[in-house]
Design a protein around this motif. Structure first.
Motif, PDB file in Angstrom:
ATOM      1  N   LEU A 119      66.605  46.017  54.223  1.00 41.80           N
ATOM      2  CA  LEU A 119      66.909  44.713  54.827  1.00 41.80           C
ATOM      3  C   LEU A 119      67.916  44.819  55.964  1.00 41.80           C
ATOM      4  CD1 LEU A 119      67.249  42.764  51.435  1.00 41.80           C
ATOM      5  CD2 LEU A 119      65.313  42.644  53.012  1.00 41.80           C
ATOM      6  N   LEU A 122      68.510  42.154  58.630  1.00 39.88           N
ATOM      7  CA  LEU A 122      69.200  40.887  58.370  1.00 39.88           C
ATOM      8  C   LEU A 122      70.678  41.047  58.702  1.00 39.88           C
ATOM      9  CD1 LEU A 122      67.714  39.932  54.869  1.00 39.88           C
ATOM     10  CD2 LEU A 122      66.794  39.414  57.127  1.00 39.88           C
ATOM     11  N   CYS A 125      72.987  42.203  55.854  1.00 38.62           N
ATOM     12  CA  CYS A 125      72.751  43.571  55.381  1.00 38.62           C
ATOM     13  C   CYS A 125      73.055  44.621  56.440  1.00 38.62           C
ATOM     14  CB  CYS A 125      71.310  43.715  54.911  1.00 38.62           C
ATOM     15  SG  CYS A 125      70.934  42.576  53.571  1.00 38.62           S
ATOM     16  N   PHE A 255      68.874  35.563  54.559  1.00 40.12           N
ATOM     17  CA  PHE A 255      68.851  36.482  53.420  1.00 40.12           C
ATOM     18  C   PHE A 255      68.072  35.870  52.255  1.00 40.12           C
ATOM     19  CE2 PHE A 255      70.738  38.166  49.473  1.00 40.12           C
ATOM     20  CZ  PHE A 255      70.412  39.505  49.645  1.00 40.12           C
ATOM     21  N   THR A 259      64.466  37.422  50.836  1.00 41.84           N
ATOM     22  CA  THR A 259      64.346  38.009  49.491  1.00 41.84           C
ATOM     23  C   THR A 259      63.422  37.175  48.595  1.00 41.84           C
ATOM     24  OG1 THR A 259      66.400  36.900  48.827  1.00 41.84           O
ATOM     25  CG2 THR A 259      66.584  39.191  49.531  1.00 41.84           C
TER      26      THR A 259
END
Length: 289
Positions: A119, A122, A125, A255, A259
């Motif tokens: 990730l 993002l 991350c 995020f 996810t």
């Protein structure tokens, strides 16, 4: 045998508070770095409180003297005070690592995020993974802990459930096992003595998004109404928030929405269940109004 002396950064955050309690309970001599001493309500003979801003390296000079292990739960969920993820999740933690090296600290434990390496695109991350790379290259012994979503993140489901409907992208069968801060704190403190370099961890219950939505609706005593939206809506919403809002707004949303389209199951650990947490959260909300 004398216990390792621990420096904990991020002790006033959601997770940090549980880590501090766990360290004190197990008798570790603990030094915490906080921006504001008044935010710490705990006192203990093995607790030392230091006021400093981890974003300012000059305030951290000598902070790791006589410290064996540094634990950092420093990170921001929502950007505020004009600070970005790079300022906090990366740079503040890098400042700590630099001080740890100067003072001969044995080990640094850092709390990152599950599947963070996949990730990196993002904002949240990107900073955490860059820090992970920095820690691995530091020459220090380390452990990077990658937890699943926290119970506190699952309140997004409750926010929707309050109105009587929960919206999910796709068919809602993707699974995750969110973890309570109390359970995660045990894993973090255990890792002082363990040898793992990277550790994925989630809570004890592996639940589908549909099951979490049901628990949220039940907590509000609502009928089960779950609306499944085609994934196209999620992709469009991601595009829109990235295009029309600032990082400050879209970081956590980006995020959460990314996810939601992934299987987020992790090795199971702990005892805390989501249903009582949801029920208590609803009671707290009603009492606060």
């Amino acid at each position: 045998m004398t216990k390792e002396k621990v420096l904990l950064a991020g002790a006033t955050g959601y997770l940090g508070k549980f880590v501090m309690q766990e360290l004190i309970k197990r008798g570790y001599p603990t030094k915490i770095v906080v921006r504001n001493k008044n935010k710490v309500s705990l006192t203990a003979p093995n607790l030392e409180i230091i006021e400093a801003q981890v974003t300012k390296p000059e305030e951290l000079k000598g902070i790791c003297e006589n410290v064996d292990v540094v634990i950092s739960t420093v990170g921001i969920t929502r950007q505020k005070d004009g600070l970005t993820y790079m300022d906090v999740d990366y740079q503040a933690n890098a400042n700590l690592i630099n001080e740890a090296k100067k003072s001969g600290v044995k080990k640094v434990i850092y709390v990152s995020v599950l599947k963070g390496e996949k990730l990196r695109h993002l904002k949240i991350c990107e900073a955490k993974e860059k820090l992970g790379d920095y820690l691995k290259a530091s020459g220090l012994d380390y452990c990077i802990i990658r937890p699943n979503g926290f119970f506190s993140d699952m309140v997004e489901f409750l926010n929707m459930a309050k109105s009587g409907k929960v919206y999910l992208f796709g068919d809602g069968t993707l699974k995750l096992n969110p973890i309570h801060g109390k359970d995660l704190a045990v894993v973090i403190v255990d890792s002082i003595m363990n040898d793992e370099k990277e550790l994925d961890v989630g809570g004890p219950e592996l639940l589908s998004q549909n099951e979490i939505a049901e628990l949220a609706l039940k907590a509000y005593h609502k009928k089960i109404k779950i609306v499944h939206l085609p994934d196209f809506f999620r992709r469009f919403a991601l595009f829109a928030i990235r295009t029309f809002t600032g990082q400050k707004t879209y970081g956590p949303l980006e995020f959460f929405m990314t996810t939601m389209a992934m299987d987020m199951s992790a090795p199971r650990f702990g005892n805390e269940k989501l249903e009582p947490f949801f029920n208590q959260e609803v009671i707290n909300r009603k009492n606060n109004h």
